[in-house]
Each structure stands twice: as C-alpha cells, then as structure tokens.
Design an enzyme around this catalytic site. Structure first.
Site, PDB file in Angstrom:
ATOM      1  N   TYR A 147     -31.283  -4.735  14.320  1.00  0.00           N
ATOM      2  CA  TYR A 147     -31.353  -5.643  13.293  1.00  0.00           C
ATOM      3  C   TYR A 147     -31.010  -5.201  12.119  1.00  0.00           C
ATOM      4  O   TYR A 147     -30.052  -6.046  11.532  1.00  0.00           O
ATOM      5  CB  TYR A 147     -33.294  -5.527  12.958  1.00  0.00           C
ATOM      6  CG  TYR A 147     -33.566  -6.661  11.806  1.00  0.00           C
ATOM      7  CD1 TYR A 147     -33.718  -8.335  12.505  1.00  0.00           C
ATOM      8  CD2 TYR A 147     -33.516  -6.437  10.529  1.00  0.00           C
ATOM      9  CE1 TYR A 147     -34.029  -9.109  11.482  1.00  0.00           C
ATOM     10  CE2 TYR A 147     -34.132  -7.731   9.739  1.00  0.00           C
ATOM     11  CZ  TYR A 147     -34.072  -8.879  10.273  1.00  0.00           C
ATOM     12  OH  TYR A 147     -34.426  -9.920   9.381  1.00  0.00           O
ATOM     13  N   SER A 180     -30.672 -10.087   4.901  1.00  0.00           N
ATOM     14  CA  SER A 180     -32.195  -9.324   4.862  1.00  0.00           C
ATOM     15  C   SER A 180     -31.781  -8.426   3.713  1.00  0.00           C
ATOM     16  O   SER A 180     -30.851  -8.018   3.213  1.00  0.00           O
ATOM     17  CB  SER A 180     -32.210  -8.655   6.178  1.00  0.00           C
ATOM     18  OG  SER A 180     -33.245  -7.743   6.252  1.00  0.00           O
TER      19      SER A 180
HETATM   20  P1  NAP Z   1     -39.590 -16.330  12.504  1.00  0.00           P
HETATM   21  O1  NAP Z   1     -40.898 -17.098  12.142  1.00  0.00           O
HETATM   22  O2  NAP Z   1     -39.851 -15.427  13.561  1.00  0.00           O
HETATM   23  O3  NAP Z   1     -38.674 -17.523  12.831  1.00  0.00           O
HETATM   24  C1  NAP Z   1     -37.467 -17.180  13.609  1.00  0.00           C
HETATM   25  C2  NAP Z   1     -36.997 -18.448  14.076  1.00  0.00           C
HETATM   26  O4  NAP Z   1     -35.562 -17.995  14.752  1.00  0.00           O
HETATM   27  C3  NAP Z   1     -37.865 -19.322  14.810  1.00  0.00           C
HETATM   28  O5  NAP Z   1     -37.547 -20.538  14.548  1.00  0.00           O
HETATM   29  C4  NAP Z   1     -37.242 -18.975  16.268  1.00  0.00           C
HETATM   30  O6  NAP Z   1     -37.586 -19.792  17.291  1.00  0.00           O
HETATM   31  C5  NAP Z   1     -35.798 -18.621  15.846  1.00  0.00           C
HETATM   32  N1  NAP Z   1     -35.085 -18.180  16.926  1.00  0.00           N
HETATM   33  C6  NAP Z   1     -35.220 -16.995  17.474  1.00  0.00           C
HETATM   34  N2  NAP Z   1     -34.486 -16.831  18.606  1.00  0.00           N
HETATM   35  C7  NAP Z   1     -34.027 -17.894  18.961  1.00  0.00           C
HETATM   36  C8  NAP Z   1     -33.240 -18.424  20.008  1.00  0.00           C
HETATM   37  N3  NAP Z   1     -32.659 -17.496  20.922  1.00  0.00           N
HETATM   38  N4  NAP Z   1     -32.591 -19.782  19.935  1.00  0.00           N
HETATM   39  C9  NAP Z   1     -33.054 -20.638  18.817  1.00  0.00           C
HETATM   40  N5  NAP Z   1     -33.825 -20.064  17.877  1.00  0.00           N
HETATM   41  C10 NAP Z   1     -34.116 -18.830  18.058  1.00  0.00           C
HETATM   42  O7  NAP Z   1     -39.224 -15.691  11.409  1.00  0.00           O
HETATM   43  P2  NAP Z   1     -38.769 -15.616  10.019  1.00  0.00           P
HETATM   44  O8  NAP Z   1     -39.238 -14.652   9.180  1.00  0.00           O
HETATM   45  O9  NAP Z   1     -38.924 -16.955   9.347  1.00  0.00           O
HETATM   46  O10 NAP Z   1     -37.079 -15.418  10.094  1.00  0.00           O
HETATM   47  C11 NAP Z   1     -36.162 -16.306   9.708  1.00  0.00           C
HETATM   48  C12 NAP Z   1     -34.781 -15.698   9.502  1.00  0.00           C
HETATM   49  O11 NAP Z   1     -35.119 -14.790   8.322  1.00  0.00           O
HETATM   50  C13 NAP Z   1     -34.249 -14.549  10.648  1.00  0.00           C
HETATM   51  O12 NAP Z   1     -32.993 -14.534  10.661  1.00  0.00           O
HETATM   52  C14 NAP Z   1     -34.889 -13.260  10.153  1.00  0.00           C
HETATM   53  O13 NAP Z   1     -34.118 -12.235  10.282  1.00  0.00           O
HETATM   54  C15 NAP Z   1     -34.618 -13.471   8.648  1.00  0.00           C
HETATM   55  N6  NAP Z   1     -35.353 -12.802   7.539  1.00  0.00           N
HETATM   56  C16 NAP Z   1     -36.761 -12.584   7.621  1.00  0.00           C
HETATM   57  C17 NAP Z   1     -37.344 -11.980   6.416  1.00  0.00           C
HETATM   58  C18 NAP Z   1     -38.968 -11.749   6.424  1.00  0.00           C
HETATM   59  O14 NAP Z   1     -39.446 -11.064   5.880  1.00  0.00           O
HETATM   60  N7  NAP Z   1     -39.703 -12.923   7.327  1.00  0.00           N
HETATM   61  C19 NAP Z   1     -36.773 -11.081   5.720  1.00  0.00           C
HETATM   62  C20 NAP Z   1     -35.487 -11.100   5.790  1.00  0.00           C
HETATM   63  C21 NAP Z   1     -34.784 -11.921   6.553  1.00  0.00           C
HETATM   64  P3  NAP Z   1     -39.088 -19.469  18.067  1.00  0.00           P
HETATM   65  O15 NAP Z   1     -40.287 -20.120  17.101  1.00  0.00           O
HETATM   66  O16 NAP Z   1     -38.870 -20.430  19.236  1.00  0.00           O
HETATM   67  O17 NAP Z   1     -39.274 -18.287  18.254  1.00  0.00           O
END
Ligand code: NAP
Length: 251
Positions: free
Chosen positions: A156, A143
């Site tokens: 986080y 991140s």
């Molecule tokens: P998201 O759409 O909320 O996706 C998160 C994913 O993680 C979903 O598939 C979610 O499943 C899964 N997940 C969460 N808890 C879980 C659990 N207990 N067991 C299995 N799966 C689980 O968010 P995203 O932005 O795509 O995030 C993906 C990654 O990128 C994360 O690590 C996040 O911290 C990182 N990230 C995101 C951003 C951003 O700007 N979006 C920036 C930096 C880093 P469900 O759909 O079932 O909840």
C-alpha cells in the site's frame, strides 16, 4: 464566485463510487453540477440514485479494476454512453496488512495492480481522450502514505508513494496540453478501508490523539477538495498532492 466551482455539463468518471471516499466525491461532484459515470466491481446503486436525486445523470459501469484489461472497455463504455469524459477520479483501491517479514507476493501484486498499474493505464487512456480535446481534470487518490512510511502495509505504501510520483510526472507531460493532473491525500477517513484500524482500540486511540481536528474524517470531507480540483477554480494547480487530513501531516 460560484461559477468558478460550477461543473454543469461536465462528465466525471469516478472509480469505486459505490462506497466510502468514492461515493463522497461522486456526490459532491454531482452537487456541483457534474454527471457521474460510477465505475467499480460492485454496482453503485445507492450513489447513482442519489446523483439522480440531485438532478444529474448517473449510470453504473461494471469494471473489475484489479486487472488492466478492464481499462479500455470501461473507457469505451463511458464514452459510448456520455460522449465525453471531463473529469477522471482514480479512487478505487485496496489495502493488505501484514508484517513486512511475512508479506506475500500475492498481497504485493494485488495492491500494486489495483492501486498503481490500473490507475496509470486509466490516466493514460482517459488522458489520450482529454489531450485530443485540449482539456480535462484528473484527480488521483493518494494517501498519508504518499508522504510517510506507515506500518504493516508495504505494498500500500509503495503504491500510494507511486501515485504521488505519477501524478507529478503526468502533470509535467500534460499541463501544457490542457490536462491537469492532481491528487488528494486523505487522512484517516472512516470507511471500509480503515475498518480494521477503527475497531483496534489501541490503534484507534493513537490515531485520534494525533489528529489535530480531533476526529476521523468523513467521506464527505473529501468532496470539497475534489470539486476544487475538478473545477476552473484550480486551473493553475498542477501536480499537487492536496492533503485533506484534519491536520495530521502538520503534527
Ligand atoms: P473503501 O470503502 O474500501 O472503498 C474502496 C473502493 O474501491 C470500493 O468502491 C471498492 O469496491 C473499490 N475497489 C477495490 N478494488 C476494486 C477493483 N478490483 N475493481 C473495482 N473497484 C475496486 O475504501 P475508501 O477508504 O473509500 O478508499 C477509497 C480510496 O481512498 C482508496 O484508493 C484508498 O486507498 C484511499 N484512501 C483511503 C483512506 C481512508 O482513511 N479511508 C485514506 C487515504 C487514502 P468494492 O466495494 O466492490 O470493494
């Protein structure tokens, strides 16, 4: 040149592949030729369907990664179905927001367990398999808060700073064994994870003003970096945290 990025015959285990960045990465890896094991607590039906449309194998693997007990059964299930794991993408993650003075132990533990503890033990379990075979590529999702402090997201920030450190430690231990460990640090990407920020008019404006590219990222923007780190094109890249951020960190 295309051969450098070719993932034909490779098996990629992607966590949290049903939506957002995980889906973007799974589809990019499949477009480059990889078969996809989509792991998560919600079925990744849409992702699996689109992977199959690309002519690759895609299967769902149910796993609640909030607890480390899910790790070995998941690895066993994927190895049972596909026989190998060439690429591991540790993408599943959560965020909890509150002022540091009010932050609860539950919000601390939930985020650290999913984002850092499970990620480490997935690296360990899949890493053992990769070390035994003498090759493999692990991509952890970090991140901007691997580099910066952020605000109102203490667990986080701690977890993603930890992901950066672990990525380097594992690269140090495993590079000579043929296993590469790197990370991608996405900038501000429009997903469920950032829905609260996108709908907060003031925060959204502040964020947009700071992104040199002038827009939020899309999950597909992360796909190219994932293909690079999963492919032979990056064979001498070890312990690197690759920012894909529209220039955010350069500001
Ligand atoms: P998201 O759409 O909320 O996706 C998160 C994913 O993680 C979903 O598939 C979610 O499943 C899964 N997940 C969460 N808890 C879980 C659990 N207990 N067991 C299995 N799966 C689980 O968010 P995203 O932005 O795509 O995030 C993906 C990654 O990128 C994360 O690590 C996040 O911290 C990182 N990230 C995101 C951003 C951003 O700007 N979006 C920036 C930096 C880093 P469900 O759909 O079932 O909840």
């Amino acid at each position: 040149m295309a051969g450098l990025f070719d993932l034909s015959g490779k098996v990629a285990l992607v966590t949290g592949a049903n939506t957002g960045i995980g889906q973007g990465i799974a589809l990019a890896l499949a477009a480059a030729g990889a078969d996809i094991a989509a792991a998560g607590r919600s079925p990744a039906d849409d992702t699996v369907r689109r992977v199959r449309e690309l002519g690759r194998r895609g299967e769902n693997f149910a796993a609640n990664l909030a607890s480390v007990g899910a790790v070995q059964p998941l690895i066993d299930a994927v190895l049972g179905a596909y026989g190998r794991i060439d690429i591991l993408v540790n993408n599943a993650g959560i965020i909890r927001r509150a002022d540091a003075v009010d932050f609860t132990e539950e919000d601390w533990d939930a985020v650290m367990d999913t984002n850092l503890k499970t990620l480490f033990f997935l690296c360990q379990g899949v890493g053992r398999h990769m070390i035994a075979r003498g090759n493999g590529k692990i991509i952890n999702i970090a991140s901007m808060l691997t580099f910066q402090g952020g605000i109102r997201v203490p667990s986080y920030t701690a977890s993603k700073s930890g992901v950066g450190g672990l990525t380097k430690l594992l690269a140090n231990e495993w590079a000579a064994k043929g296993v590469q460990v790197n990370a991608i640090a996405p900038g501000y990407i429009a997903t469920n994870n950032t829905a609260a920020l996108q709908s907060d008019e003031a925060r959204n404006r502040q964020i947009m003003e700071r992104i040199p590219a002038g827009r939020w990222g899309d999950p597909a923007d992360i796909g190219g970096a994932a293909v690079f780190l999963a492919s032979a094109a990056s064979d001498y890249v070890q312990g690197h945290i690759l920012a894909v951020d529209g220039g955010w960190l350069a500001r």
